[in-house]
Design an enzyme around this catalytic site. Structure first.
Site, PDB file in Angstrom:
ATOM      1  N   CYS C 117      29.581  29.438  -4.696  1.00  0.00           N
ATOM      2  CA  CYS C 117      29.936  27.823  -4.092  1.00  0.00           C
ATOM      3  C   CYS C 117      30.833  26.905  -4.966  1.00  0.00           C
ATOM      4  CB  CYS C 117      28.333  27.520  -4.098  1.00  0.00           C
ATOM      5  SG  CYS C 117      27.649  29.124  -3.023  1.00  0.00           S
ATOM      6  N   HIS C 118      30.179  26.151  -6.093  1.00  0.00           N
ATOM      7  CA  HIS C 118      31.011  24.801  -5.818  1.00  0.00           C
ATOM      8  C   HIS C 118      31.098  25.325  -7.943  1.00  0.00           C
ATOM      9  CE1 HIS C 118      28.028  24.216  -3.289  1.00  0.00           C
ATOM     10  NE2 HIS C 118      29.193  23.595  -2.688  1.00  0.00           N
ATOM     11  N   GLY C 119      31.783  26.449  -8.259  1.00  0.00           N
ATOM     12  CA  GLY C 119      32.161  26.577  -9.515  1.00  0.00           C
ATOM     13  C   GLY C 119      31.605  26.117 -10.915  1.00  0.00           C
TER      14      GLY C 119
END
Lengths: 394, 278, 168
Positions: C117-119
């Site tokens: 999703c956001h690394g």
């Protein structure tokens, strides 16, 4: 009290309380049978509340319905059995209370002018309640559920011309199946209860307008009731009502916990099987009398069907069948006798309705059906006799 | 007084109606339930019911073990489950505990002529005509010697009913697949999860004792259970069908007690308010 | 006298109301109980899992209360975990990114979990080493019984870890 003032300014609550409760007078000469209207409301409330909780686990699908009721609700959900027992017994007892309420109306002439609307809306409520009970009875998807729905929907087949198509349309299938279950479910939990609430509102409104009848059937003006011949609804009438409700609830919960089989037939604990009809099938007790009229004309199916429909609806026309100026059965000796014959006959038909329709029982059923109709057809005659007597007395 | 009179009429009407639609109607519909016969007195057999267990074991291995296993004594059946289902449409039971739950006279008659004993002409097991009366006695003696005593209701129910009946609410499933049972018996035997509610217990006892007495023409074979086993099965079916009975009976007393107090309170209030109204 | 009458009437009315409230309360309690998870759901509250079935370097995903639990058997080339470790070389963590609840993927070559999703990234101990996650992957309550781990019950090892604040 400040909050009351605030509310009063916006909703006129004080005025409302006066009109609805403290300055709404009911006659003093009424007995506990007049408490049954409120009892019906109590049972209806019990049905709604217990029904909502059943709804949270019930699955209206022919593959899931039986297990969702008999496993999930009856065994797994904490107190699920309590809600189901309560719902089933309340549905059954609703009709006992309804019948007493109606019989009181019939005996004391509460259907007569100016209360025709009260009677008609009440009768509509009875029919709606019957429809609600019938649709609800299919939901557990047991053998009795299934075959009750199968046979009663088959009755529509006899309607000329459209009958056969109508039956398929009602069922959404050639037999009672999943589609039938789901639509009965929708009717039972949404549509019919909504109608019941609407007609209850009209019924109560009409009673507020014309006021309650009384044991002597002599109309009292509001002034008379205010000064000695009446009692205010709150707290005097309700004080008695609370007592009646409490006693009723003992009876009711005794049935719920210890004597529930009459409302939860053993046959219905076998899952629906469209290939096998149970050896004995019969409707719930509250339809037995009408069912017996259907079977009573055992020699002609069509006649039986006509009699059945007539028996269900003829009482709606009481205000026009019984035109005697005297209201209360207490002052009508002939009517009183007829009334009790009618009550006995209704019980008789109810009992016969559950017995196998063979031999002597078939003929007794026929006789009972004739007496049932005789009551209604005797009413215009009695009315004329009483009218003549009254004129002669003058 | 007048109100009591009305109440009395109401009560009489309700009681008469109740009597008519419940006890009376049911007595007319169901008639007398036949009493169970645990002597199986219709079965006439000359076969012995006891003998030498050691000889019994030899006879068992020679005559029975091709189809039946006996786990308690480490004997595996000669054919595996699937082969048995393919040839009989039903799983032959493991006989470890059979002598503990079946009446021995019935068992003797059964070994000689299963079709007659079970009152089911299509019963899958062939008559063991090659066994003498004494042989049968030896086998029964052997079966008794290996059988576990004091099985509980659930174990007996699974032993006696579990090859054909499922009890799915208890996660017990019939050993034989449904389609084979249908081929064998003509229909899939009903699930027993709530059978204790669907039937009167008295009826269940008679029915288990002899299915033909409860449901003439049924394809369920007579099992020949002893009185004790039958009663345990019925008690088990009753208990699983109504698991909350104790809670219900207890809660009922609380609710009614609560309401009795409520009646007292409402009655006192009513009297107070109505004191001046005549 | 009139006052006394009213107060008596009121007392009875209040008593009735209070008693009715007891009844309503009991009914509400029964209603409250009907919403509790069903027995079959409660049966999923604990899950047992055999740790020895995981090969060194392998990850197995166990479903516990509907959530993924990662069971990783670490090899010496992976990060060392001291307190966060279960039975020496196992990492047992709830496979839900502590940032916004996505499920991170294991990247075998880097030996880290990477959240799609956001690394966000976590090392082999479940510690956040890059990106937005505010804290390491949670350790679910567990109990050890030999080689078996029971998820959903708090054993002594879990309590120890919890005291040190290593479970969240």
């Amino acid at each position: 009290m400040k909050f009351m003032d605030w509310l009063d300014e916006r909703l006129a609550v004080r005025q409302l309380i006066k009109v609805m409760l403290t300055e709404y007078y009911v006659p003093k000469n009424i007995n506990f049978l007049w408490s049954f209207g409120v009892l019906i409301m109590v049972v209806f409330a019990i049905l709604v509340v217990s029904g909502i909780f059943l709804l949270m686990y019930y699955k209206p699908d022919s593959h899931l319905a039986f297990d969702s009721v008999n496993k999930t609700i009856m065994m797994d959900v904490e107190y699920g059995w309590l809600f189901r027992h309560t719902h089933a017994v309340a549905a059954s007892i609703m009709f006992l209370v309804l019948y007493v309420h109606m019989a009181r109306g019939i005996y004391y002439g509460s259907f007569k002018a100016p209360r025709e609307i009260v009677w008609i809306t009440g009768y509509i409520l009875f029919v709606l309640m019957a429809a609600t009970a019938f649709t609800g009875y299919l939901l557990p998807w047991g053998q009795m559920s299934y075959w009750a729905a199968q046979t009663i929907t088959t009755l529509f087949e006899k309607i000329p011309f459209i009958g056969p198509d109508l039956v398929v349309w009602i069922r959404g299938n050639y037999i009672v199946e999943d589609a039938t279950l789901t639509r009965f479910f929708a009717l039972h939990v949404v549509f019919l209860p909504l109608l019941l609430i609407v007609f209850t509102a009209i019924h109560l409104y009409a009673v507020r307008i014309v006021g309650s009848n009384n044991e002597d059937g002599i109309e009292l003006t509001k002034e008379e009731k205010k000064h000695g011949k009446g009692i205010p609804f709150w707290p005097v009438f309700m004080a008695k009502e609370f007592f009646v409700i409490s006693v009723f609830l003992i009876f009711f919960f005794y049935l719920v916990f210890y004597q529930y089989k009459f409302a939860m037939d053993p046959i219905n604990f076998t899952p629906a099987d469209y290939l096998q009809t149970p050896t004995h099938i019969y409707p719930e007790w509250y339809f037995l009398a009408f069912y017996e009229v259907l079977r009573g004309f055992f020699f002609s199916q069509n006649l039986g069907l006509i009699a059945f429909v007539l028996s269900m609806f003829i009482a709606a026309f009481l205000p026009w069948l019984d035109t005697s100026p005297i209201k209360s059965g207490n002052h009508r000796p002939l009517y009183k006798i007829l009334f009790f014959i009618f009550v006995a006959d209704f019980v008789f038909l109810t009992i016969l309705g559950k017995l196998p329709p063979t031999g002597l029982y078939a003929w007794l059923g026929f006789a009972g059906s004739l007496v049932y109709f005789a009551f209604f057809f005797a009413l215009p005659i009695i009315s004329r006799i009483e009218k003549k007597k009254l004129e002669g007395g003058r | 007084m007048k109100e009591l009179k009305i109440l009395l009429i109401l009560v009489v009407v309700v009681l008469v109606g109740y009597w008519g639609i419940e006890p009376y109607a049911h007595s007319v519909m169901h008639g007398e339930v036949k009493k169970p016969d645990y002597n199986y007195s219709d079965l006439k057999t000359t076969a012995a019911t006891t003998g030498d267990p050691a000889k019994g074991k030899e006879l068992f291995v020679a005559n029975c073990a091709s189809c039946h296993g006996l786990k308690n004594d480490g004997i595996n059946p000669g054919m595996d489950k699937n082969a048995a289902i393919a040839s009989f449409n039903v799983v032959p039971p493991d006989l470890s505990n059979i002598a503990a739950i079946l009446d021995h006279k019935f068992l003797a008659a059964f070994i000689k002529n299963p079709q007659q004993a079970t009152e089911n002409p299509k019963f899958a097991m062939p008559p063991m005509a090659q066994l003498s009366d004494e042989d049968v006695g030896h086998i029964i003696a052997y079966l008794s010697s290996v059988a576990k005593k004091n099985l509980d209701g659930k174990e007996i129910t699974i032993e006696a009913c579990g090859r054909c009946h499922s009890i799915k609410y208890q996660k017990i499933y019939a050993e034989t697949p449904a389609e084979n049972l249908k081929a064998y018996l003509g229909k899939v035997p009903p699930d027993l999860s709530v059978m204790g509610k669907a039937k009167e217990l008295e009826y269940l006892e008679t029915f288990i004792n002899n299915p033909q007495n409860g449901l003439p023409g049924t394809s369920m074979p007579r099992l020949g259970l002893t009185k004790e086993s039958t009663e345990k099965v019925v008690a088990y079916l009753d208990q699983i069908a109504d698991p909350h009975r104790e809670q219900r009976n207890k809660l009922g007393m609380w609710v009614i007690g609560y309401l009795v107090v409520m009646v007292g309170l409402t009655f006192a209030w009513k009297k107070k308010i109505w004191k001046n109204i005549h | 006298m009139a006052d006394e009458k009213v107060s008596r009437r009121d007392f009875l009315l209040y008593a009735m109301g209070a008693w009715a409230a007891v009844g309503v309360g009991s009914v509400l309690y029964a209603m409250y109980k009907t919403w509790e998870p069903l027995p079959e759901v409660k049966a999923q509250a604990t899950v047992t899992f055999d740790l020895s079935s995981v090969e060194p370097g392998q990850i197995k995903v166990v479903s516990w209360r509907g959530k993924p639990v990662f069971v990783l058997r670490r090899t010496p080339d992976m990060a060392k975990c001291d307190g966060r470790s279960v039975k020496g070389d196992y990492t047992v963590v709830l496979g839900i990114c502590t940032h916004l609840g996505c499920i991170p993927n294991w990247e075998p070559d880097k030996k880290i979990w990477h959240c799609p999703c956001h690394g966000g990234e976590y090392d082999a101990c479940g510690k956040n080493i890059f990106g937005p996650p505010p804290r390491p992957l949670d350790v679910p309550p567990f109990k050890l019984e030999g080689n078996t781990i029971v998820l959903g019950e708090e054993g002594p090892e879990y309590k120890q870890m919890k005291e040190k604040g290593l479970t969240v």
